[in-house]
Design an enzyme around this catalytic site. Structure first.
Site, PDB file in Angstrom:
ATOM      1  N   LYS A 146       7.176  76.256  47.566  1.00  0.00           N
ATOM      2  CA  LYS A 146       6.326  75.809  47.379  1.00  0.00           C
ATOM      3  C   LYS A 146       5.749  74.297  48.538  1.00  0.00           C
ATOM      4  CE  LYS A 146       4.557  71.314  45.763  1.00  0.00           C
ATOM      5  NZ  LYS A 146       4.168  70.715  46.831  1.00  0.00           N
TER       6      LYS A 146
ATOM      7  N   GLU B 194      18.530  67.397  51.913  1.00  0.00           N
ATOM      8  CA  GLU B 194      17.716  66.474  52.916  1.00  0.00           C
ATOM      9  C   GLU B 194      16.781  65.483  53.094  1.00  0.00           C
ATOM     10  OE1 GLU B 194      16.804  65.914  56.104  1.00  0.00           O
ATOM     11  OE2 GLU B 194      16.019  67.729  57.080  1.00  0.00           O
TER      12      GLU B 194
ATOM     13  N   CYS C 181      12.952  62.923  59.779  1.00  0.00           N
ATOM     14  CA  CYS C 181      14.202  62.832  58.961  1.00  0.00           C
ATOM     15  C   CYS C 181      15.323  61.498  60.172  1.00  0.00           C
ATOM     16  CB  CYS C 181      14.517  63.686  58.226  1.00  0.00           C
ATOM     17  SG  CYS C 181      15.090  65.260  58.848  1.00  0.00           S
TER      18      CYS C 181
ATOM     19  N   GLU D 133      12.553  53.449  56.000  1.00  0.00           N
ATOM     20  CA  GLU D 133      11.921  54.681  57.513  1.00  0.00           C
ATOM     21  C   GLU D 133      10.815  54.539  57.205  1.00  0.00           C
ATOM     22  OE1 GLU D 133      12.154  59.247  55.415  1.00  0.00           O
ATOM     23  OE2 GLU D 133      12.826  59.276  57.325  1.00  0.00           O
TER      24      GLU D 133
HETATM   25  P1  NAD Z   1       7.875  63.630  49.695  1.00  0.00           P
HETATM   26  O1  NAD Z   1       9.131  63.609  49.089  1.00  0.00           O
HETATM   27  O2  NAD Z   1       6.990  62.592  47.989  1.00  0.00           O
HETATM   28  O3  NAD Z   1       7.112  65.850  49.543  1.00  0.00           O
HETATM   29  C1  NAD Z   1       7.929  66.600  50.129  1.00  0.00           C
HETATM   30  C2  NAD Z   1       7.515  67.409  49.233  1.00  0.00           C
HETATM   31  O4  NAD Z   1       8.097  67.266  47.703  1.00  0.00           O
HETATM   32  C3  NAD Z   1       6.061  67.856  49.024  1.00  0.00           C
HETATM   33  O5  NAD Z   1       5.854  69.285  49.308  1.00  0.00           O
HETATM   34  C4  NAD Z   1       5.737  67.200  48.109  1.00  0.00           C
HETATM   35  O6  NAD Z   1       5.010  68.565  46.950  1.00  0.00           O
HETATM   36  C5  NAD Z   1       7.295  67.740  47.052  1.00  0.00           C
HETATM   37  N1  NAD Z   1       7.267  67.058  45.820  1.00  0.00           N
HETATM   38  C6  NAD Z   1       6.596  65.293  45.658  1.00  0.00           C
HETATM   39  N2  NAD Z   1       6.961  65.297  44.736  1.00  0.00           N
HETATM   40  C7  NAD Z   1       8.363  65.551  44.080  1.00  0.00           C
HETATM   41  C8  NAD Z   1       8.366  66.382  42.732  1.00  0.00           C
HETATM   42  N3  NAD Z   1       8.158  65.115  41.994  1.00  0.00           N
HETATM   43  N4  NAD Z   1       8.530  67.018  41.945  1.00  0.00           N
HETATM   44  C9  NAD Z   1       8.931  68.528  42.659  1.00  0.00           C
HETATM   45  N5  NAD Z   1       8.503  67.958  44.684  1.00  0.00           N
HETATM   46  C10 NAD Z   1       7.932  66.945  44.780  1.00  0.00           C
HETATM   47  O7  NAD Z   1       7.393  62.943  50.376  1.00  0.00           O
HETATM   48  P2  NAD Z   1       5.729  62.242  50.988  1.00  0.00           P
HETATM   49  O8  NAD Z   1       5.591  61.533  49.762  1.00  0.00           O
HETATM   50  O9  NAD Z   1       5.129  63.718  51.368  1.00  0.00           O
HETATM   51  O10 NAD Z   1       6.177  61.312  51.810  1.00  0.00           O
HETATM   52  C11 NAD Z   1       7.149  59.550  51.730  1.00  0.00           C
HETATM   53  C12 NAD Z   1       8.195  59.727  52.729  1.00  0.00           C
HETATM   54  O11 NAD Z   1       8.706  60.409  52.613  1.00  0.00           O
HETATM   55  C13 NAD Z   1       7.548  59.641  54.361  1.00  0.00           C
HETATM   56  O12 NAD Z   1       7.616  58.142  55.149  1.00  0.00           O
HETATM   57  C14 NAD Z   1       9.009  59.833  54.306  1.00  0.00           C
HETATM   58  O13 NAD Z   1       9.967  58.876  54.217  1.00  0.00           O
HETATM   59  C15 NAD Z   1      10.045  60.466  53.754  1.00  0.00           C
HETATM   60  N6  NAD Z   1       9.736  62.453  54.309  1.00  0.00           N
HETATM   61  C16 NAD Z   1      11.335  62.274  55.308  1.00  0.00           C
HETATM   62  C17 NAD Z   1      11.214  63.581  54.754  1.00  0.00           C
HETATM   63  C18 NAD Z   1      12.533  64.295  55.715  1.00  0.00           C
HETATM   64  O14 NAD Z   1      12.217  65.004  56.632  1.00  0.00           O
HETATM   65  N7  NAD Z   1      13.546  63.660  55.289  1.00  0.00           N
HETATM   66  C19 NAD Z   1      10.036  65.136  55.082  1.00  0.00           C
HETATM   67  C20 NAD Z   1       8.934  64.168  54.663  1.00  0.00           C
HETATM   68  C21 NAD Z   1       8.727  62.991  53.918  1.00  0.00           C
END
Ligand code: NAD
Length: 487
Positions: free
Chosen positions: A174, A249, A283, A383
């Site tokens: 996904k 992660e 991250c 973060e």
């Molecule tokens: P997120 O964790 O919501 O999204 C990451 C992925 O998860 C996307 O593909 C999203 O569609 C999916 N997702 C979202 N909600 C879901 C659910 N309930 N069930 C299954 N999949 C789901 O991150 P975001 O909203 O895009 O970013 C928010 C914050 O997350 C950023 O500000 C940052 O601090 C953090 N982030 C961290 C990393 C990392 O590498 N650890 C990467 C992206 C974002």
């Protein structure tokens, strides 16, 4: 680029049951293309296709060396097409072209590394005395669900897809809503390598719909997720309901401790990569440096000069290479980072440089350095996921370690010193899954990576990550006609 990108399920390109997601260029805000948006049924089709591949043994029946060669071929295909993929990635993710090129090469490296490991996964025999023969074998879980973030969309898909396929799992990926367009290259790579239809499925959709549909699907056997803590926690909950393993992660608030004998030129070089690479949307970013009070002013001044020297702008601007630093991924992320900067200023942090958005189209934030940050400030705990460094002074080594370990996270940590004893004592005491000594981001595809605390659990990268994708089967054989039952 095309105007419209479909999802890839069971070897077919399909529209999305939930319409389309508009994808914009974050460096100017302009619409780039539409991406098919998967719904529950699309995800269900993909999981069922992956299940069929597993049930029919299409990947598991292969000799591992053959599967490994196919995985490596995917990487070779990506490398061959790297110039094109990099250009597309820069447009959808806002990063400079040179950063996109690094990402594509890094992505290809995962396929090379894990492809090479395919035939090294071996069980062992366990002595049980006369009349018994016992051994273990490793088997793939079956359907691997992989939920991808937007910060390194190409590298993150490569990381889990290469390890999943190497171990004989069929995969449903996904992709991230913000920058899903380049992901079609993985479908092309899988076809080029000869993977059977249904082994690799790639769908974009909303997290709350397609993400939930995938993580809660009863026929998924294993989940890998990279992203935020809140989403990781929700996904782990779904995994728990279905009793399937899950690797998380999540983010970090990683700190480098600088001791008074540190080589400051070296520190500054690490800082340039540690907090400004990918505009800080990493991250494992070096988002805090903990410095001896007597070096605080010198370090803050030099960090400020470094930040001011970076050119910031669209990734494809400035001839072939792009600027030193690109935009953030979206207006939402940029404004979130900006708000954290404003709160830091109100809380008393001194702005060395930055803290503003750029006065041009696109989601840019100035490279930002805050000095005199105290460990309890929000900017020291949360973060930012942007190009924002906090400088925190300390008086004793013990205090420095307490500050470094004093957040909910524990992804990576760093020490800068010429004194190996001091470095090793600190490394032992640091609550982090990886410790960098004298170079931020030291290590590579070969080194296990993952968090302590709220940074997640399980490890990605390295041979260790292969164990996320396989389960142990023990086979115990009774030989001859001896009496049943034994001590
Ligand atoms: P997120 O964790 O919501 O999204 C990451 C992925 O998860 C996307 O593909 C999203 O569609 C999916 N997702 C979202 N909600 C879901 C659910 N309930 N069930 C299954 N999949 C789901 O991150 P975001 O909203 O895009 O970013 C928010 C914050 O997350 C950023 O500000 C940052 O601090 C953090 N982030 C961290 C990393 C990392 O590498 N650890 C990467 C992206 C974002």
């Amino acid at each position: 680029m095309k105007n419209y990108y479909k999802n890839y399920v069971d070897g077919n390109w399909i529209d999305g049951g939930s319409g389309v997601i508009p994808v914009d260029n974050p460096a100017n805000g302009e619409h780039l293309a539409d991406q098919a948006c998967a719904d529950f049924n699309d995800i269900d089709k993909a999981v069922k296709a992956a299940k069929r591949v597993h049930k029919e043994g299409l990947l598991t029946a292969m000799r591992p060396v053959e599967r490994g060669r196919m995985v490596k071929k995917m990487g070779e295909f990506l490398l061959q097409n790297a110039p094109l993929i990099s250009k597309e990635l820069t447009l959808e993710a806002g990063k400079p072209l040179w950063e996109s090129e690094i990402e594509i090469r890094g992505a290809a490296r995962y396929f090379e590394y894990y492809g090479n490991q395919a035939e090294t996964i071996e069980g062992k025999s366990i002595p049980l005395g006369e009349n018994y023969y016992d051994f273990t074998a490793y088997e793939p879980y079956g359907v691997s669900a992989q939920i991808i973030p937007w910060n390194f969309p190409f590298e993150m898909t490569s990381r889990s897809l290469s390890a999943g396929l190497t171990t004989g799992n069929s995969c449903v990926v996904k992709t991230a809503e913000n920058d899903p367009l380049t992901q079609y290259w993985f479908a092309k790579a899988a076809e080029y390598a000869g993977f059977p239809d249904g082994s690799v499925n790639l769908l974009c959709g909303l997290g709350k719909e397609a993400g939930v549909a995938l993580s809660s699907h009863p026929e998924v056997n294993q989940i890998v997720f990279t992203g935020s803590v809140a989403t990781g926690s929700a996904i782990a909950g779904e995994a728990a309901k279905n009793i399937v393993p899950c690797t998380l992660e999540l983010g970090g608030k990683s700190a480098a401790i600088v001791y008074d004998d540190a080589d400051l030129d070296n520190l500054l070089n690490s800082l340039r990569w540690g907090i400004f690479y990918n505009a800080g949307q990493v991250c494992s970013a070096m988002s805090r440096i903990i410095v001896p009070r007597k070096l605080q002013e010198e370090i803050s001044e030099r960090a400020g000069e470094l930040a001011k020297s970076l050119s910031v702008g669209p990734g494809s601007e400035r001839k072939e290479f792009g600027n030193n630093m690109g935009s953030l991924i979206s207006e939402l992320q940029r404004d979130r980072a900006l708000a954290l900067c404003q709160k830091a200023q109100s809380a008393g942090a001194s702005t060395v440089t930055g803290g503003h958005k750029l006065n041009r189209p696109g989601w840019f934030l100035e490279p930002t350095i805050f000095n005199n940050v105290t460990p309890d400030m929000e900017i020291a705990q949360t973060e930012v996921f942007g190009p924002v460094l906090s400088i925190i002074p300390y008086d004793t080594d013990e205090q420095a370690l307490d500050i470094a370990n004093g957040t909910d996270y524990g992804l990576v940590s760093g020490v800068f010193t010429k004194d190996l004893d001091r470095a090793m004592v600190s490394a032992q005491k640091m609550r982090a899954g990886q410790v960098f000594i004298n170079e931020w981001f030291a290590g590579g595809v070969e080194t296990p990576f993952g968090g302590y605390g709220k940074s997640g659990y399980g490890r990605e990268k390295g041979r260790e990550a292969l164990w996320n994708y396989i389960q142990t089967k023990n086979i115990a054989i009774r030989l001859g006609k001896g009496a049943a039952g034994r001590a």
